[in-house]
Design an enzyme around this catalytic site. Sequence first.
Site, PDB file in Angstrom:
ATOM      1  N   LEU A  33       0.829  -1.042  -0.044  1.00  0.00           N
ATOM      2  CA  LEU A  33      -0.072  -0.057  -0.089  1.00  0.00           C
ATOM      3  C   LEU A  33       0.954   1.205   0.126  1.00  0.00           C
ATOM      4  O   LEU A  33       1.773   1.324   0.729  1.00  0.00           O
ATOM      5  CB  LEU A  33      -1.086   0.024   1.189  1.00  0.00           C
ATOM      6  CG  LEU A  33      -1.767  -1.164   1.229  1.00  0.00           C
ATOM      7  CD1 LEU A  33      -2.767  -1.188   2.511  1.00  0.00           C
ATOM      8  CD2 LEU A  33      -2.870  -1.346   0.147  1.00  0.00           C
ATOM      9  N   HIS A  37      -3.350   4.346  -2.491  1.00  0.00           N
ATOM     10  CA  HIS A  37      -4.708   3.212  -1.661  1.00  0.00           C
ATOM     11  C   HIS A  37      -5.191   3.836  -0.516  1.00  0.00           C
ATOM     12  O   HIS A  37      -6.133   3.843  -0.208  1.00  0.00           O
ATOM     13  CB  HIS A  37      -3.805   1.979  -1.285  1.00  0.00           C
ATOM     14  CG  HIS A  37      -3.046   1.308  -2.430  1.00  0.00           C
ATOM     15  ND1 HIS A  37      -1.733   0.977  -2.601  1.00  0.00           N
ATOM     16  CD2 HIS A  37      -3.593   0.479  -3.508  1.00  0.00           C
ATOM     17  CE1 HIS A  37      -1.533   0.366  -3.561  1.00  0.00           C
ATOM     18  NE2 HIS A  37      -2.649  -0.269  -4.095  1.00  0.00           N
TER      19      HIS A  37
HETATM   20  P1  AMP Z   1      -3.612  -2.089  -6.826  1.00  0.00           P
HETATM   21  O1  AMP Z   1      -3.408  -2.684  -5.323  1.00  0.00           O
HETATM   22  O2  AMP Z   1      -2.834  -1.682  -7.750  1.00  0.00           O
HETATM   23  O3  AMP Z   1      -4.693  -3.236  -7.586  1.00  0.00           O
HETATM   24  O4  AMP Z   1      -4.788  -0.966  -6.813  1.00  0.00           O
HETATM   25  C1  AMP Z   1      -5.837  -1.093  -5.889  1.00  0.00           C
HETATM   26  C2  AMP Z   1      -6.867   0.151  -6.010  1.00  0.00           C
HETATM   27  O5  AMP Z   1      -5.970   1.341  -5.615  1.00  0.00           O
HETATM   28  C3  AMP Z   1      -7.248   0.389  -7.443  1.00  0.00           C
HETATM   29  O6  AMP Z   1      -8.391   0.783  -7.504  1.00  0.00           O
HETATM   30  C4  AMP Z   1      -6.175   1.233  -7.969  1.00  0.00           C
HETATM   31  O7  AMP Z   1      -7.023   1.876  -8.892  1.00  0.00           O
HETATM   32  C5  AMP Z   1      -5.886   2.237  -6.668  1.00  0.00           C
HETATM   33  N1  AMP Z   1      -5.089   2.982  -7.041  1.00  0.00           N
HETATM   34  C6  AMP Z   1      -3.554   2.513  -7.080  1.00  0.00           C
HETATM   35  N2  AMP Z   1      -2.807   3.528  -7.390  1.00  0.00           N
HETATM   36  C7  AMP Z   1      -3.523   4.873  -7.221  1.00  0.00           C
HETATM   37  C8  AMP Z   1      -3.114   5.907  -7.107  1.00  0.00           C
HETATM   38  N3  AMP Z   1      -1.862   6.506  -7.500  1.00  0.00           N
HETATM   39  N4  AMP Z   1      -4.132   6.882  -7.163  1.00  0.00           N
HETATM   40  C9  AMP Z   1      -5.388   6.442  -6.774  1.00  0.00           C
HETATM   41  N5  AMP Z   1      -5.706   5.098  -6.768  1.00  0.00           N
HETATM   42  C10 AMP Z   1      -4.742   4.222  -6.736  1.00  0.00           C
END
Ligand code: AMP
Length: 283
Positions: A33, A37
């Site tokens: 995270l 996140h």
């Molecule tokens: P992940 O762990 O990469 O699958 O991401 C989990 C959630 O966090 C997903 O909804 C992503 O779009 C969101 N997320 C990841 N990076 C960012 C960021 N830089 N800004 C906003 N949301 C993010």
Amino acid sequence: MNIIKGVSQLREVRRGWQLEGKVIGFVPTMGNLHQGHLNLVREAKKHADVVVVSIFVNPMQFGPDEDLDAYPRTLDNDASLLNALGVDAIFLPSIDDIYAKGLEQQTFVEVPGLSYMICGASRPGHFRGVATIVCKLFNMVQPNLAFFGEKDFQQLQVIKAMVEDLSMNLEVVGVPTTRENDGLAMSSRNQYLTDSERKLAPTLYEKMQALSAEVLGGRRDLTKLLETYKSELAGLGFKPDYLELRNAHTLLQPGHEDTKLVLLAAAFLGKTRLIDNLQISLV
Ligand code: AMP
């Protein structure tokens, strides 16, 4: 904070919340995270009475040559960050909780159209994997609200379409992209970048902003414009995968009358694939 490992424990905790009439917010993640996140969690806390965060690195959404094994797993640190934010429960399903019969025998969900274009064309099967895991997690957590980052813009559209098409009883909330001070969109994959790649990485978003300014300034020879910027990125050391300007809702090629557009980019820097997007409103 509850640390929930199995589905039956999750359902029991959830039943308690339901009896108390709580609004349940849900943030699905693959862990490792960062502030992006955590901003989803902060948003969830604003709108829901209780917040569940899942951490599951989903093999179904990784291609055979992708970074499933290398994907960073930092559970202890993730748990303390979530605890500090006052999250109510972390859901940590095992691979057997999710894919008991194995990936080959798994029923899947696939959103047509949206899943095959842009990122879906570069990563065949990726959005099937995303839709399937999110559907399963929705069925397990049964949230009222689910929060997703606009960072993964196409993913957000795929999930919204799935929820609408399958009449799922929840609201999907998109949260703006969290960036580093130099503009780079935060991502668990940024840690793969070498020092020199990390210095170059924010240029992707800078170029996207410059392109957007040209469109807002009236340029309409979009094919040429996109090609020019792609070549510039390649000249700087990126390996562009795509740079596309699309209708922000359908992700189809924009028509003359479209006013809500999105610029979508993916580019490799060395072994790291960066993605980013920028919404452009012509009204
Ligand atoms: P992940 O762990 O990469 O699958 O991401 C989990 C959630 O966090 C997903 O909804 C992503 O779009 C969101 N997320 C990841 N990076 C960012 C960021 N830089 N800004 C906003 N949301 C993010």
